[in-house]
Enzyme design. Structure first.
Site, PDB file in Angstrom:
ATOM      1  N   TYR A 187       0.834  -1.203   0.000  1.00 56.08           N
ATOM      2  CA  TYR A 187       0.000   0.000   0.000  1.00 56.08           C
ATOM      3  C   TYR A 187       0.873   1.259   0.000  1.00 56.08           C
ATOM      4  O   TYR A 187       0.679   2.159  -0.823  1.00 56.08           O
ATOM      5  CB  TYR A 187      -0.930  -0.011   1.214  1.00 56.08           C
ATOM      6  CG  TYR A 187      -1.897   1.151   1.235  1.00 56.08           C
ATOM      7  CD1 TYR A 187      -3.036   1.126   0.446  1.00 56.08           C
ATOM      8  CD2 TYR A 187      -1.665   2.263   2.038  1.00 56.08           C
ATOM      9  CE1 TYR A 187      -3.932   2.195   0.449  1.00 56.08           C
ATOM     10  CE2 TYR A 187      -2.551   3.327   2.053  1.00 56.08           C
ATOM     11  CZ  TYR A 187      -3.677   3.292   1.260  1.00 56.08           C
ATOM     12  OH  TYR A 187      -4.550   4.344   1.266  1.00 56.08           O
ATOM     13  N   LYS A 229       1.195   4.015  -3.151  1.00 54.62           N
ATOM     14  CA  LYS A 229       0.824   5.416  -2.978  1.00 54.62           C
ATOM     15  C   LYS A 229       2.031   6.331  -3.195  1.00 54.62           C
ATOM     16  O   LYS A 229       1.888   7.423  -3.768  1.00 54.62           O
ATOM     17  CB  LYS A 229       0.201   5.644  -1.602  1.00 54.62           C
ATOM     18  CG  LYS A 229      -1.135   4.925  -1.425  1.00 54.62           C
ATOM     19  CD  LYS A 229      -2.184   5.384  -2.433  1.00 54.62           C
ATOM     20  CE  LYS A 229      -3.555   4.810  -2.133  1.00 54.62           C
ATOM     21  NZ  LYS A 229      -4.593   5.347  -3.017  1.00 54.62           N
TER      22      LYS A 229
END
Length: 143
Positions: free
Chosen positions: A48, A52
């Site tokens: 994650y 990002k």
């Protein structure tokens, strides 16, 4: 693969395609929504955070490549947002307390907080903002 596809591949490919079309048409705004996790490492969030962070960088590159043709590319980086999913995950006060304690503003973000940042970046007052991130995190990243 799913996390990278949703968080990076799709918006990066869309941004490149649409950004080129915007440039040919004289300009526009691309606003990605990443996460504070793209700026600060969080344990147990390897893919994650990586996805990002890469989306933030993709926005910076597009800002450089398209800026001279009127396209502004920026990224909004919220902390926990109390969407339907956010409420499900963070409604337990015992789980939420340690994270909440790290947010000087004292609460998680509402969807409207993220929307307000996007509206600002899309508007005429953001003409000189290009290739950067706006943290919507109540001060979490300042700690």
């Amino acid at each position: 693969d799913l996390v990278l596809g949703v968080n990076l591949r799709a918006p990066a490919l869309l941004g490149a395609d649409i950004g080129g079309r915007m440039a040919a048409a004289g300009g526009g705004r691309i606003i990605n929504v990443a996460s504070v996790a793209g700026k600060l490492a969080l344990t147990e969030h390897y893919t994650y955070c990586m996805s990002k962070a890469a989306l933030i960088m993709a926005g910076k590159v597009l800002a450089l490549e398209l800026g001279d043709r009127g396209v502004r590319v920026n990224t909004v980086c919220p902390t926990i947002v109390l969407t339907e999913m956010g409420i499900r995950v963070w409604s337990d006060p015992v789980k939420a307390a340690p994270m909440m304690a790290r947010i000087p503003g004292g609460h998680f973000a509402a969807p409207q907080d993220v929307a307000a940042a996007v509206v600002f970046l899309a508007g005429p007052g953001a003409e000189m903002i290009n290739g950067t991130e706006i943290m919507v995190d109540g001060g979490f990243s300042a700690t």
